[in-house]
Design a protein around this motif. Structure first.
Motif, PDB file in Angstrom:
ATOM      1  N   ARG A 170       0.826  -1.207   0.000  1.00  0.00           N
ATOM      2  CA  ARG A 170       0.000   0.000   0.000  1.00  0.00           C
ATOM      3  C   ARG A 170       0.862   1.259   0.000  1.00  0.00           C
ATOM      4  O   ARG A 170       1.998   1.249   0.472  1.00  0.00           O
ATOM      5  N   ASP A 171       0.294   2.335  -0.525  1.00  0.00           N
ATOM      6  CA  ASP A 171       1.010   3.610  -0.602  1.00  0.00           C
ATOM      7  C   ASP A 171       1.006   4.270   0.777  1.00  0.00           C
ATOM      8  O   ASP A 171       0.038   4.921   1.171  1.00  0.00           O
ATOM      9  N   ILE A 172       2.072   4.089   1.517  1.00  0.00           N
ATOM     10  CA  ILE A 172       2.250   4.686   2.836  1.00  0.00           C
ATOM     11  C   ILE A 172       3.470   5.603   2.749  1.00  0.00           C
ATOM     12  O   ILE A 172       4.618   5.118   2.724  1.00  0.00           O
ATOM     13  N   PRO A 173       3.286   6.903   2.654  1.00  0.00           N
ATOM     14  CA  PRO A 173       4.421   7.815   2.414  1.00  0.00           C
ATOM     15  C   PRO A 173       5.564   7.654   3.410  1.00  0.00           C
ATOM     16  O   PRO A 173       6.738   7.781   3.033  1.00  0.00           O
ATOM     17  N   SER A 174       5.265   7.366   4.666  1.00  0.00           N
ATOM     18  CA  SER A 174       6.327   7.272   5.661  1.00  0.00           C
ATOM     19  C   SER A 174       7.073   5.939   5.618  1.00  0.00           C
ATOM     20  O   SER A 174       8.101   5.769   6.295  1.00  0.00           O
ATOM     21  N   CYS A 175       6.594   5.002   4.834  1.00  0.00           N
ATOM     22  CA  CYS A 175       7.323   3.738   4.635  1.00  0.00           C
ATOM     23  C   CYS A 175       8.550   4.011   3.772  1.00  0.00           C
ATOM     24  O   CYS A 175       8.444   4.597   2.687  1.00  0.00           O
ATOM     25  N   VAL A 176       9.705   3.574   4.248  1.00  0.00           N
ATOM     26  CA  VAL A 176      10.953   3.772   3.510  1.00  0.00           C
ATOM     27  C   VAL A 176      11.137   2.700   2.445  1.00  0.00           C
ATOM     28  O   VAL A 176      11.562   2.959   1.326  1.00  0.00           O
ATOM     29  N   VAL A 177      10.808   1.451   2.810  1.00  0.00           N
ATOM     30  CA  VAL A 177      10.973   0.336   1.882  1.00  0.00           C
ATOM     31  C   VAL A 177      10.174  -0.855   2.412  1.00  0.00           C
ATOM     32  O   VAL A 177       9.951  -0.989   3.614  1.00  0.00           O
ATOM     33  N   TYR A 178       9.726  -1.712   1.496  1.00  0.00           N
ATOM     34  CA  TYR A 178       9.126  -2.997   1.852  1.00  0.00           C
ATOM     35  C   TYR A 178      10.164  -4.100   1.645  1.00  0.00           C
ATOM     36  O   TYR A 178      10.931  -4.074   0.676  1.00  0.00           O
ATOM     37  N   GLN A 179      10.166  -5.081   2.560  1.00  0.00           N
ATOM     38  CA  GLN A 179      11.078  -6.214   2.435  1.00  0.00           C
ATOM     39  C   GLN A 179      10.372  -7.520   2.790  1.00  0.00           C
ATOM     40  O   GLN A 179       9.631  -7.574   3.779  1.00  0.00           O
ATOM     41  N   THR A 218       7.215  -3.594   6.617  1.00  0.00           N
ATOM     42  CA  THR A 218       7.116  -2.201   6.195  1.00  0.00           C
ATOM     43  C   THR A 218       8.122  -1.409   7.028  1.00  0.00           C
ATOM     44  O   THR A 218       7.936  -1.232   8.227  1.00  0.00           O
ATOM     45  N   ARG A 219       9.194  -0.960   6.412  1.00  0.00           N
ATOM     46  CA  ARG A 219      10.335  -0.426   7.142  1.00  0.00           C
ATOM     47  C   ARG A 219      10.298   1.104   7.296  1.00  0.00           C
ATOM     48  O   ARG A 219       9.738   1.812   6.457  1.00  0.00           O
ATOM     49  N   GLY A 220      10.981   1.555   8.361  1.00  0.00           N
ATOM     50  CA  GLY A 220      11.363   2.961   8.484  1.00  0.00           C
ATOM     51  C   GLY A 220      10.444   3.850   9.275  1.00  0.00           C
ATOM     52  O   GLY A 220      10.671   5.056   9.351  1.00  0.00           O
ATOM     53  N   MET A 221       9.405   3.281   9.884  1.00  0.00           N
ATOM     54  CA  MET A 221       8.450   4.111  10.611  1.00  0.00           C
ATOM     55  C   MET A 221       8.632   3.984  12.109  1.00  0.00           C
ATOM     56  O   MET A 221       9.022   2.936  12.614  1.00  0.00           O
ATOM     57  N   VAL A 222       8.346   5.062  12.808  1.00  0.00           N
ATOM     58  CA  VAL A 222       8.267   5.034  14.267  1.00  0.00           C
ATOM     59  C   VAL A 222       6.790   4.948  14.626  1.00  0.00           C
ATOM     60  O   VAL A 222       6.013   5.873  14.364  1.00  0.00           O
ATOM     61  N   ARG A 223       6.396   3.803  15.211  1.00  0.00           N
ATOM     62  CA  ARG A 223       5.008   3.582  15.596  1.00  0.00           C
ATOM     63  C   ARG A 223       4.974   2.923  16.962  1.00  0.00           C
ATOM     64  O   ARG A 223       5.934   2.247  17.367  1.00  0.00           O
ATOM     65  N   PRO A 274       4.442   3.516  -4.566  1.00  0.00           N
ATOM     66  CA  PRO A 274       5.489   3.852  -5.534  1.00  0.00           C
ATOM     67  C   PRO A 274       6.735   3.007  -5.275  1.00  0.00           C
ATOM     68  O   PRO A 274       6.913   2.454  -4.182  1.00  0.00           O
ATOM     69  N   ARG A 275       7.581   2.907  -6.269  1.00  0.00           N
ATOM     70  CA  ARG A 275       8.788   2.088  -6.132  1.00  0.00           C
ATOM     71  C   ARG A 275       9.686   2.653  -5.036  1.00  0.00           C
ATOM     72  O   ARG A 275       9.920   3.860  -4.954  1.00  0.00           O
ATOM     73  N   LYS A 276      10.181   1.745  -4.183  1.00  0.00           N
ATOM     74  CA  LYS A 276      11.060   2.148  -3.082  1.00  0.00           C
ATOM     75  C   LYS A 276      12.217   1.155  -3.015  1.00  0.00           C
ATOM     76  O   LYS A 276      11.989  -0.039  -2.825  1.00  0.00           O
ATOM     77  N   ASP A 277      13.439   1.672  -3.170  1.00  0.00           N
ATOM     78  CA  ASP A 277      14.606   0.805  -3.264  1.00  0.00           C
ATOM     79  C   ASP A 277      15.697   1.165  -2.268  1.00  0.00           C
ATOM     80  O   ASP A 277      16.876   0.932  -2.509  1.00  0.00           O
ATOM     81  N   VAL A 278      15.308   1.731  -1.133  1.00  0.00           N
ATOM     82  CA  VAL A 278      16.285   2.109  -0.123  1.00  0.00           C
ATOM     83  C   VAL A 278      16.918   0.854   0.483  1.00  0.00           C
ATOM     84  O   VAL A 278      16.204  -0.061   0.890  1.00  0.00           O
ATOM     85  N   PRO A 279      18.262   0.779   0.534  1.00  0.00           N
ATOM     86  CA  PRO A 279      18.887  -0.365   1.222  1.00  0.00           C
ATOM     87  C   PRO A 279      18.606  -0.278   2.716  1.00  0.00           C
ATOM     88  O   PRO A 279      18.716   0.787   3.312  1.00  0.00           O
ATOM     89  N   TRP A 280      18.237  -1.390   3.312  1.00  0.00           N
ATOM     90  CA  TRP A 280      17.807  -1.356   4.713  1.00  0.00           C
ATOM     91  C   TRP A 280      18.195  -2.653   5.397  1.00  0.00           C
ATOM     92  O   TRP A 280      17.853  -3.732   4.941  1.00  0.00           O
TER      93      TRP A 280
END
Length: 303
Positions: free
Chosen positions: A119-128, A164-169, A279-285
């Motif tokens: 899903r389009d979650i703007p605060s998501c840095v990358v999916y793995q 779903t990476r990169g969020m503080v929750r 959208p495409r997200k390719d951040v190394p994590w």
């Protein structure tokens, strides 16, 4: 045995590696019970059902594996728990400094060739996709000792934990618990086929390219310890599934349009499709190396 669901919620068993024998007729009122209840009944009554299945296997050749549509072997387990990390994948990690910790995943499991939705979650840095070795509970378990814990295991199943990476929750609901973010299959492997669950190679691929490749011997808290710890706090029932964590080296991004595959060495591979409006997200994590950045002003990311 390797037990699977296929086509119209039928129950099958693998024969000679590439044939599926339909054993559905050994189960009374199968359609009325529904797919999850049927699998729980098989697991809970395994001594009886094993004999029935073996009789059918001896009498029938089955159909080719390629001719059937596999489903998630567990349709909707009562509990789907997953361990945080739990693998000694960095020099500074030891079993002693790993806390036992788990989170709930959505029980609506995705089966082979079905779709994971990003899903389009703007605060998501990358999916793995995290490839994991999971165990299926075979009988009601409460306050189980480590010594007897493996007696409560029915079998093992490959799982992907989509992260779903990169969020503080405050919780792992968004990061780990979204619908379609648990992939299961191709089948349940009964525990007699895996005499040592802590010596199994787990492999994954994205678009055919190798990703993770690790051995379950690197597990920090072994399965008996996990069962003993969990059953101090809750009751596990037949058909519940617990993913044992992952070895993070090899993790890579996944995006809509990709395919992901998982395999326990020589025990069957499953492929899943990835779709969605993210959208495409390719951040190394890599967890432990890249940490979530709090939103401006602190607090939690808004989703």
């Amino acid at each position: 045995m390797k037990i699977l669901r296929f086509n119209d919620d039928q129950i099958g068993v693998i024969k000679n590696d590439n044939m599926v024998v339909d054993v559905s007729n050994t189960i009374s009122a199968r359609k009325a019970k529904g797919p999850q209840r049927v699998m729980e009944e098989i697991i809970d009554g395994w001594r009886k059902y094993r004999k029935r299945f073996e009789k059918v296997l001896a009498e029938q050749d089955g159909v080719t594996l390629a001719s059937v549509q596999l489903r998630s072997p567990l349709a909707r387990p009562g509990k789907f728990l997953a361990a945080f990390s739990n693998y000694i994948d960095r020099p500074e990690r030891t079993a002693d400094n790993f806390p036992n910790e788990y989170f709930y995943k959505s029980p609506d499991l995705v089966g082979p060739n079905a779709e994971v939705e990003l899903r389009d979650i703007p605060s998501c840095v990358v999916y793995q996709p995290e490839a994991e070795f999971a165990f299926v509970i075979g009988k009601t378990a409460k306050d189980v000792t480590e010594k007897k814990a493996l007696d409560y295991v029915f079998g093992y199943v490959p799982m992907f934990d989509i992260s779903t990476r990169g969020m503080v929750r405050r919780t792992q609901f968004v990061g780990k618990g979204q619908g379609s973010h648990g992939c299961c299959g191709p089948w349940i492997i009964t525990k007699d086929e895996i005499p040592d669950p802590h010596n199994v190679n787990v492999k994954s691929w994205t678009n055919g390219e190798p990703r993770q490749n690790y051995n379950t011997g690197a597990m920090a808290h072994k399965i008996p310890n996990q069962i003993a710890w969990l059953t101090k706090l809750l009751t596990l029932n037949p058909g519940d599934v617990v993913a044992t964590g992952t070895f993070h080296e090899g993790l890579a991004p996944v995006n809509s349009g990709d395919t992901i595959e998982i395999e326990f060495a020589n025990m069957g591979r499953a492929k899943f499709k990835v779709v969605g409006n993210s959208p495409r997200k390719d951040v190394p994590w890599l967890p432990g190396k890249n940490q979530p950045t709090p939103p401006p002003g602190g607090g939690m990311h808004i989703v």
